[in-house]
Design an enzyme around this catalytic site. Structure first.
Site, PDB file in Angstrom:
ATOM      1  N   LYS A  23     -72.170 -40.217 -21.767  1.00  0.00           N
ATOM      2  CA  LYS A  23     -71.083 -40.145 -22.884  1.00  0.00           C
ATOM      3  C   LYS A  23     -71.883 -39.691 -24.276  1.00  0.00           C
ATOM      4  CE  LYS A  23     -70.129 -44.668 -22.450  1.00  0.00           C
ATOM      5  NZ  LYS A  23     -71.103 -45.214 -21.163  1.00  0.00           N
ATOM      6  N   ARG A  98     -63.815 -50.681 -24.762  1.00  0.00           N
ATOM      7  CA  ARG A  98     -64.442 -51.096 -23.510  1.00  0.00           C
ATOM      8  C   ARG A  98     -63.746 -52.328 -22.916  1.00  0.00           C
ATOM      9  NH1 ARG A  98     -69.958 -49.367 -24.970  1.00  0.00           N
ATOM     10  NH2 ARG A  98     -71.305 -49.789 -23.260  1.00  0.00           N
ATOM     11  N   ARG A 137     -84.562 -42.294 -19.799  1.00  0.00           N
ATOM     12  CA  ARG A 137     -84.125 -41.849 -21.003  1.00  0.00           C
ATOM     13  C   ARG A 137     -84.718 -42.249 -22.493  1.00  0.00           C
ATOM     14  NH1 ARG A 137     -77.837 -43.977 -21.834  1.00  0.00           N
ATOM     15  NH2 ARG A 137     -78.307 -45.847 -21.981  1.00  0.00           N
ATOM     16  N   ARG A 171     -84.473 -47.483 -25.426  1.00  0.00           N
ATOM     17  CA  ARG A 171     -83.572 -48.730 -25.696  1.00  0.00           C
ATOM     18  C   ARG A 171     -84.275 -49.992 -24.906  1.00  0.00           C
ATOM     19  NH1 ARG A 171     -77.306 -46.907 -25.056  1.00  0.00           N
ATOM     20  NH2 ARG A 171     -77.517 -48.997 -24.191  1.00  0.00           N
ATOM     21  N   ARG A 182     -74.569 -54.424 -17.338  1.00  0.00           N
ATOM     22  CA  ARG A 182     -74.000 -53.496 -17.762  1.00  0.00           C
ATOM     23  C   ARG A 182     -73.129 -52.932 -16.954  1.00  0.00           C
ATOM     24  NH1 ARG A 182     -78.724 -50.361 -20.533  1.00  0.00           N
ATOM     25  NH2 ARG A 182     -76.919 -48.795 -21.337  1.00  0.00           N
TER      26      ARG A 182
HETATM   27  P1  AMP Z   1     -73.850 -48.464 -25.330  1.00  0.00           P
HETATM   28  O1  AMP Z   1     -74.862 -47.936 -26.361  1.00  0.00           O
HETATM   29  O2  AMP Z   1     -72.504 -48.149 -25.577  1.00  0.00           O
HETATM   30  O3  AMP Z   1     -74.268 -48.515 -24.012  1.00  0.00           O
HETATM   31  O4  AMP Z   1     -73.852 -50.027 -25.599  1.00  0.00           O
HETATM   32  C1  AMP Z   1     -75.099 -50.796 -25.727  1.00  0.00           C
HETATM   33  C2  AMP Z   1     -74.453 -52.184 -25.644  1.00  0.00           C
HETATM   34  O5  AMP Z   1     -73.660 -52.585 -26.844  1.00  0.00           O
HETATM   35  C3  AMP Z   1     -73.382 -52.720 -24.631  1.00  0.00           C
HETATM   36  O6  AMP Z   1     -74.227 -53.001 -23.353  1.00  0.00           O
HETATM   37  C4  AMP Z   1     -72.849 -53.753 -25.082  1.00  0.00           C
HETATM   38  O7  AMP Z   1     -73.522 -55.060 -25.239  1.00  0.00           O
HETATM   39  C5  AMP Z   1     -72.649 -53.432 -26.621  1.00  0.00           C
HETATM   40  N1  AMP Z   1     -71.262 -52.747 -27.079  1.00  0.00           N
HETATM   41  C6  AMP Z   1     -71.213 -51.392 -27.077  1.00  0.00           C
HETATM   42  N2  AMP Z   1     -69.986 -51.109 -27.486  1.00  0.00           N
HETATM   43  C7  AMP Z   1     -69.437 -52.007 -26.999  1.00  0.00           C
HETATM   44  C8  AMP Z   1     -67.990 -52.580 -26.711  1.00  0.00           C
HETATM   45  N3  AMP Z   1     -66.941 -51.340 -27.413  1.00  0.00           N
HETATM   46  N4  AMP Z   1     -67.507 -53.630 -26.831  1.00  0.00           N
HETATM   47  C9  AMP Z   1     -68.283 -54.731 -26.293  1.00  0.00           C
HETATM   48  N5  AMP Z   1     -69.717 -54.323 -26.448  1.00  0.00           N
HETATM   49  C10 AMP Z   1     -70.120 -53.178 -26.875  1.00  0.00           C
END
Ligand code: AMP
Length: 228
Positions: A23, A98, A137, A171, A182
């Site tokens: 994404k 989400r 990554r 990360r 996740r």
């Molecule tokens: P990402 O970078 O999109 O993989 O997000 C990393 C982490 O941030 C996720 O595992 C969640 O803990 C939190 N997170 C990011 N976006 C959301 C969202 N829209 N709703 C809830 N938690 C989020």
């Protein structure tokens, strides 16, 4: 005004998909290809954690455990970002919505701006590929450009292709245990949004198992069908 698209013609593109689907990578490409502004709630939350804001302090442990941050916190950081002038252009949402509550809140936010959702693109990958993509990554600490130990190394070792930066980071939530959590959160809370957008005639499915350039081309085809 001549030559300027009406506000409701500005694309609002959603990228759906499990962790590791690509994404973030594809959102950055849509930024380059279409001038869309990438809005990543993950990046916004990581920024809040780094700054130690109240939202960041509330989100940090949940993120580290691979869970979903409460909707109210995510919506606050997104609303704040959407209020910045550049977000008045077309946007690509990466990692948001989400949950169904977030999808409903987004419908309201977009309607209030006189816009509508152009397409929700589901990036579809197999489980084994996701884990491999996540495990390797890293990104440029300066500009955020993404790299991968196997699939995308900088052209000159140690230097970022985009900005020339020499510092890279991984990360903290890209560990095997966190990835499992996740993925479980994705299946339970986010995967149902595929049906949510299909029911509204907004869903496009893109096979995201191929090379980055192939996925970029497939995404462009999907968006052109959706009228972006
Ligand atoms: P990402 O970078 O999109 O993989 O997000 C990393 C982490 O941030 C996720 O595992 C969640 O803990 C939190 N997170 C990011 N976006 C959301 C969202 N829209 N709703 C809830 N938690 C989020």
């Amino acid at each position: 005004m001549a030559g300027r698209p009406a506000a409701d013609a500005l694309p609002v593109v959603i990228l759906l998909g499990p962790p590791g689907a690509g994404k973030g990578t594809q959102a950055r490409m849509l930024q380059e290809d279409y001038g869309l502004v990438q809005l990543s709630t993950g990046d916004l939350l990581r920024g809040a954690v780094a700054k130690g804001t109240p939202a960041g302090r509330a989100a940090e442990a949940v993120m580290q455990a691979g869970g979903l941050v409460p909707d109210a916190i995510v919506l606050d950081v997104l609303r704040e970002r959407m209020a910045e002038p550049d977000a008045a252009r077309g946007i690509v949402l990466d990692g948001f919505p989400r949950t169904e509550a977030q999808a409903e809140a987004l419908d309201a936010l977009v309607a209030a701006r006189g816009q509508r959702i152009t397409a929700a693109v589901s990036l579809e990958v197999e489980d084994a590929a996701m884990v491999e993509r996540i495990a390797g990554r890293y990104s440029c600490a300066q500009c955020g450009e993404g790299y991968h130990d196997r699939f995308k190394q900088p052209k000159e070792a140690g230097g970022c292709d985009k900005c020339g930066g020499h510092e890279f980071k991984r990360r903290p939530d890209d560990t095997a245990e966190t990835v499992a959590a996740r993925l479980a959160a994705y299946r339970a809370e986010t995967a149902p949004l595929i049906a949510y957008y299909a029911a509204r005639g907004l869903l496009a499915r893109v096979d995201a198992m191929g090379a980055i350039a192939e996925i970029r081309a497939a995404l462009a085809r999907a968006l052109s069908k959706a009228g972006a």
